[in-house]
Motif scaffolding. Sequence first.
Motif, PDB file in Angstrom:
ATOM      1  N   GLN A 102     -38.498  46.118  57.812  1.00 52.83           N
ATOM      2  CA  GLN A 102     -38.533  45.189  56.687  1.00 52.83           C
ATOM      3  C   GLN A 102     -38.146  45.941  55.416  1.00 52.83           C
ATOM      4  OE1 GLN A 102     -39.315  41.744  56.916  1.00 52.83           O
ATOM      5  NE2 GLN A 102     -38.935  42.314  59.040  1.00 52.83           N
ATOM      6  N   ILE A 103     -37.260  45.350  54.635  1.00 56.32           N
ATOM      7  CA  ILE A 103     -36.857  45.991  53.374  1.00 56.32           C
ATOM      8  C   ILE A 103     -38.077  46.171  52.466  1.00 56.32           C
ATOM      9  CG2 ILE A 103     -35.466  45.636  51.280  1.00 56.32           C
ATOM     10  CD1 ILE A 103     -33.409  44.206  53.161  1.00 56.32           C
ATOM     11  N   ALA A 104     -39.045  45.257  52.571  1.00 55.43           N
ATOM     12  CA  ALA A 104     -40.240  45.329  51.720  1.00 55.43           C
ATOM     13  C   ALA A 104     -41.254  46.371  52.190  1.00 55.43           C
ATOM     14  CB  ALA A 104     -40.908  43.958  51.665  1.00 55.43           C
ATOM     15  N   ALA A 105     -41.037  47.000  53.332  1.00 59.33           N
ATOM     16  CA  ALA A 105     -41.978  48.007  53.848  1.00 59.33           C
ATOM     17  C   ALA A 105     -41.659  49.355  53.185  1.00 59.33           C
ATOM     18  CB  ALA A 105     -41.877  48.100  55.373  1.00 59.33           C
ATOM     19  N   ALA A 106     -42.084  49.501  51.934  1.00 57.61           N
ATOM     20  CA  ALA A 106     -41.660  50.645  51.119  1.00 57.61           C
ATOM     21  C   ALA A 106     -42.008  52.010  51.723  1.00 57.61           C
ATOM     22  CB  ALA A 106     -42.220  50.509  49.710  1.00 57.61           C
ATOM     23  N   PRO A 107     -43.235  52.230  52.225  1.00 57.88           N
ATOM     24  CA  PRO A 107     -43.521  53.557  52.794  1.00 57.88           C
ATOM     25  C   PRO A 107     -42.622  53.891  53.989  1.00 57.88           C
ATOM     26  CG  PRO A 107     -45.558  52.357  52.367  1.00 57.88           C
ATOM     27  CD  PRO A 107     -44.445  51.378  52.176  1.00 57.88           C
ATOM     28  N   ALA A 108     -42.393  52.899  54.848  1.00 60.05           N
ATOM     29  CA  ALA A 108     -41.530  53.138  56.009  1.00 60.05           C
ATOM     30  C   ALA A 108     -40.103  53.425  55.556  1.00 60.05           C
ATOM     31  CB  ALA A 108     -41.570  51.929  56.942  1.00 60.05           C
ATOM     32  N   ARG A 109     -39.634  52.671  54.583  1.00 63.81           N
ATOM     33  CA  ARG A 109     -38.266  52.871  54.087  1.00 63.81           C
ATOM     34  C   ARG A 109     -38.117  54.273  53.490  1.00 63.81           C
ATOM     35  NH1 ARG A 109     -33.859  50.077  54.778  1.00 63.81           N
ATOM     36  NH2 ARG A 109     -33.362  49.673  52.602  1.00 63.81           N
ATOM     37  N   ALA A 110     -39.165  54.744  52.788  1.00 62.21           N
ATOM     38  CA  ALA A 110     -39.110  56.090  52.200  1.00 62.21           C
ATOM     39  C   ALA A 110     -39.089  57.140  53.307  1.00 62.21           C
ATOM     40  CB  ALA A 110     -40.311  56.299  51.279  1.00 62.21           C
ATOM     41  N   LEU A 111     -39.924  56.928  54.313  1.00 61.89           N
ATOM     42  CA  LEU A 111     -39.961  57.877  55.441  1.00 61.89           C
ATOM     43  C   LEU A 111     -38.578  57.945  56.109  1.00 61.89           C
ATOM     44  CD1 LEU A 111     -42.746  58.054  58.164  1.00 61.89           C
ATOM     45  CD2 LEU A 111     -40.342  58.184  58.785  1.00 61.89           C
ATOM     46  N   TYR A 112     -37.992  56.791  56.394  1.00 64.07           N
ATOM     47  CA  TYR A 112     -36.697  56.770  57.092  1.00 64.07           C
ATOM     48  C   TYR A 112     -35.597  57.396  56.224  1.00 64.07           C
ATOM     49  CZ  TYR A 112     -39.037  53.528  60.298  1.00 64.07           C
ATOM     50  OH  TYR A 112     -39.912  52.962  61.194  1.00 64.07           O
ATOM     51  N   ALA A 113     -35.570  57.042  54.931  1.00 60.24           N
ATOM     52  CA  ALA A 113     -34.527  57.593  54.048  1.00 60.24           C
ATOM     53  C   ALA A 113     -34.623  59.116  54.009  1.00 60.24           C
ATOM     54  CB  ALA A 113     -34.658  57.001  52.652  1.00 60.24           C
ATOM     55  N   GLY A 114     -35.847  59.623  54.006  1.00 69.36           N
ATOM     56  CA  GLY A 114     -36.040  61.073  53.956  1.00 69.36           C
ATOM     57  C   GLY A 114     -35.682  61.770  55.249  1.00 69.36           C
ATOM     58  N   ARG A 115     -35.513  60.998  56.310  1.00 69.80           N
ATOM     59  CA  ARG A 115     -35.194  61.586  57.618  1.00 69.80           C
ATOM     60  C   ARG A 115     -33.805  61.190  58.102  1.00 69.80           C
ATOM     61  NH1 ARG A 115     -40.423  62.543  57.296  1.00 69.80           N
ATOM     62  NH2 ARG A 115     -41.313  64.106  58.699  1.00 69.80           N
ATOM     63  N   GLY A 116     -32.944  60.854  57.155  1.00 65.53           N
ATOM     64  CA  GLY A 116     -31.512  60.708  57.475  1.00 65.53           C
ATOM     65  C   GLY A 116     -31.070  59.340  57.953  1.00 65.53           C
ATOM     66  N   TRP A 117     -31.968  58.341  57.886  1.00 70.89           N
ATOM     67  CA  TRP A 117     -31.559  56.989  58.292  1.00 70.89           C
ATOM     68  C   TRP A 117     -30.830  56.323  57.140  1.00 70.89           C
ATOM     69  CZ3 TRP A 117     -32.718  54.829  63.138  1.00 70.89           C
ATOM     70  CH2 TRP A 117     -33.600  55.567  63.943  1.00 70.89           C
ATOM     71  N   HIS A 118     -29.836  55.477  57.469  1.00 71.51           N
ATOM     72  CA  HIS A 118     -29.194  54.693  56.422  1.00 71.51           C
ATOM     73  C   HIS A 118     -29.023  53.242  56.862  1.00 71.51           C
ATOM     74  CE1 HIS A 118     -25.975  56.550  58.793  1.00 71.51           C
ATOM     75  NE2 HIS A 118     -25.356  55.409  58.625  1.00 71.51           N
ATOM     76  N   ASP A 119     -28.850  52.374  55.863  1.00 69.66           N
ATOM     77  CA  ASP A 119     -28.748  50.940  56.131  1.00 69.66           C
ATOM     78  C   ASP A 119     -27.425  50.617  56.808  1.00 69.66           C
ATOM     79  OD1 ASP A 119     -31.161  50.734  54.855  1.00 69.66           O
ATOM     80  OD2 ASP A 119     -30.363  49.820  53.017  1.00 69.66           O
ATOM     81  N   LEU A 120     -27.508  49.773  57.857  1.00 69.36           N
ATOM     82  CA  LEU A 120     -26.285  49.346  58.555  1.00 69.36           C
ATOM     83  C   LEU A 120     -25.967  47.884  58.290  1.00 69.36           C
ATOM     84  CD1 LEU A 120     -26.878  51.018  62.059  1.00 69.36           C
ATOM     85  CD2 LEU A 120     -25.528  51.892  60.134  1.00 69.36           C
ATOM     86  N   ALA A 121     -26.976  47.023  58.349  1.00 70.17           N
ATOM     87  CA  ALA A 121     -26.726  45.594  58.139  1.00 70.17           C
ATOM     88  C   ALA A 121     -28.063  44.871  57.996  1.00 70.17           C
ATOM     89  CB  ALA A 121     -25.970  45.014  59.331  1.00 70.17           C
ATOM     90  N   GLU A 122     -28.075  43.854  57.126  1.00 70.01           N
ATOM     91  CA  GLU A 122     -29.270  43.012  57.011  1.00 70.01           C
ATOM     92  C   GLU A 122     -29.139  41.915  58.070  1.00 70.01           C
ATOM     93  OE1 GLU A 122     -30.098  41.816  53.001  1.00 70.01           O
ATOM     94  OE2 GLU A 122     -31.930  40.756  53.574  1.00 70.01           O
ATOM     95  N   LEU A 123     -29.987  41.988  59.097  1.00 71.30           N
ATOM     96  CA  LEU A 123     -29.831  41.101  60.257  1.00 71.30           C
ATOM     97  C   LEU A 123     -30.352  39.693  59.963  1.00 71.30           C
ATOM     98  CD1 LEU A 123     -30.992  43.556  63.066  1.00 71.30           C
ATOM     99  CD2 LEU A 123     -28.648  43.038  62.351  1.00 71.30           C
ATOM    100  N   ALA A 124     -31.359  39.617  59.101  1.00 64.78           N
ATOM    101  CA  ALA A 124     -31.943  38.347  58.654  1.00 64.78           C
ATOM    102  C   ALA A 124     -32.513  38.671  57.283  1.00 64.78           C
ATOM    103  CB  ALA A 124     -33.048  37.915  59.624  1.00 64.78           C
ATOM    104  N   PRO A 125     -32.811  37.658  56.462  1.00 65.94           N
ATOM    105  CA  PRO A 125     -33.308  37.981  55.121  1.00 65.94           C
ATOM    106  C   PRO A 125     -34.500  38.939  55.168  1.00 65.94           C
ATOM    107  CG  PRO A 125     -32.811  35.647  55.297  1.00 65.94           C
ATOM    108  CD  PRO A 125     -32.658  36.211  56.686  1.00 65.94           C
TER     109      PRO A 125
END
Length: 180
Positions: free
Chosen positions: A148-171
């Motif tokens: 979820q884009i709104a899951a800020a801690p998870a998004r920070a963890l993933y960004a710090g570990r080399g993940w990047h956005d590919l596509a928004e599959l649903a809102p």
Amino acid sequence: MSLELRRYDGDAVQRDETLRDRVAEVYAEVFAEPPYAEPPERGRDWAHGPLVRHAMLPAFELVCAEREGVLLGFAYGVLGSEDSWFAGYIRDHAPREVSDRWLGGHGELAELAVRPQARGLGFGGALHDAVAVHLTEAGADRAILVTQIAAAPARALYAGRGWHDLAELAPGSMLMGRSL
Ligand SMILES: CC(C)(COP(=O)(O)OP(=O)(O)OC[C@H]1O[C@@H](n2cnc3c(N)ncnc32)[C@H](O)[C@@H]1OP(=O)(O)O)[C@@H](O)C(=O)NCCC(=O)NCCS
């Protein structure tokens, strides 16, 4: 707080109802929070339903973070295939170049969760890293996940570990990818 990671293969997860009950409890607690707001019974339903089916997928491995026998978090990974329901969903909702580039021989990271009282201590990062190593050893050279884009801690963890956005599959629901 000392960190103990335990790994369970698909057979163990299918066999061990007590393990699934423990995972259900963590799932219910973690995903009751925003932005997920899952109903409390979802933990049990998920751990004794979809999780059991996912445990049959190739190279399934559940990693659990524990302290003194108390389950504090978990995550799991599988090797993906091009003809799974999930791959079909991505094909239907992501641009063609994304599915062509990322599907097939990929790994999938699923359901990273750490209990609120155990956060900020490195458990989430350690669970992520353990699943990533497992997927690499299983033969994947790249991995995908949906968050979820709104899951800020998870998004920070993933960004710090080399993940990047590919596509928004649903809102609000983002497909992310990472080389392994
Ligand atoms: C995401 C989650 C698993 C992180 O667990 P955690 O044990 O607190 O994570 P860690 O302490 O290992 O931190 C890992 C990294 O994420 C970063 N991070 C964690 N929480 C953060 C926050 N609230 N804000 C910013 N960064 C954060 C840390 O700074 C750390 O970075 P580093 O490794 O570069 O130092 C946990 O917050 C959680 O369970 N969230 C709810 C469930 C969820 O959204 N899961 C993802 C489903 S796709």
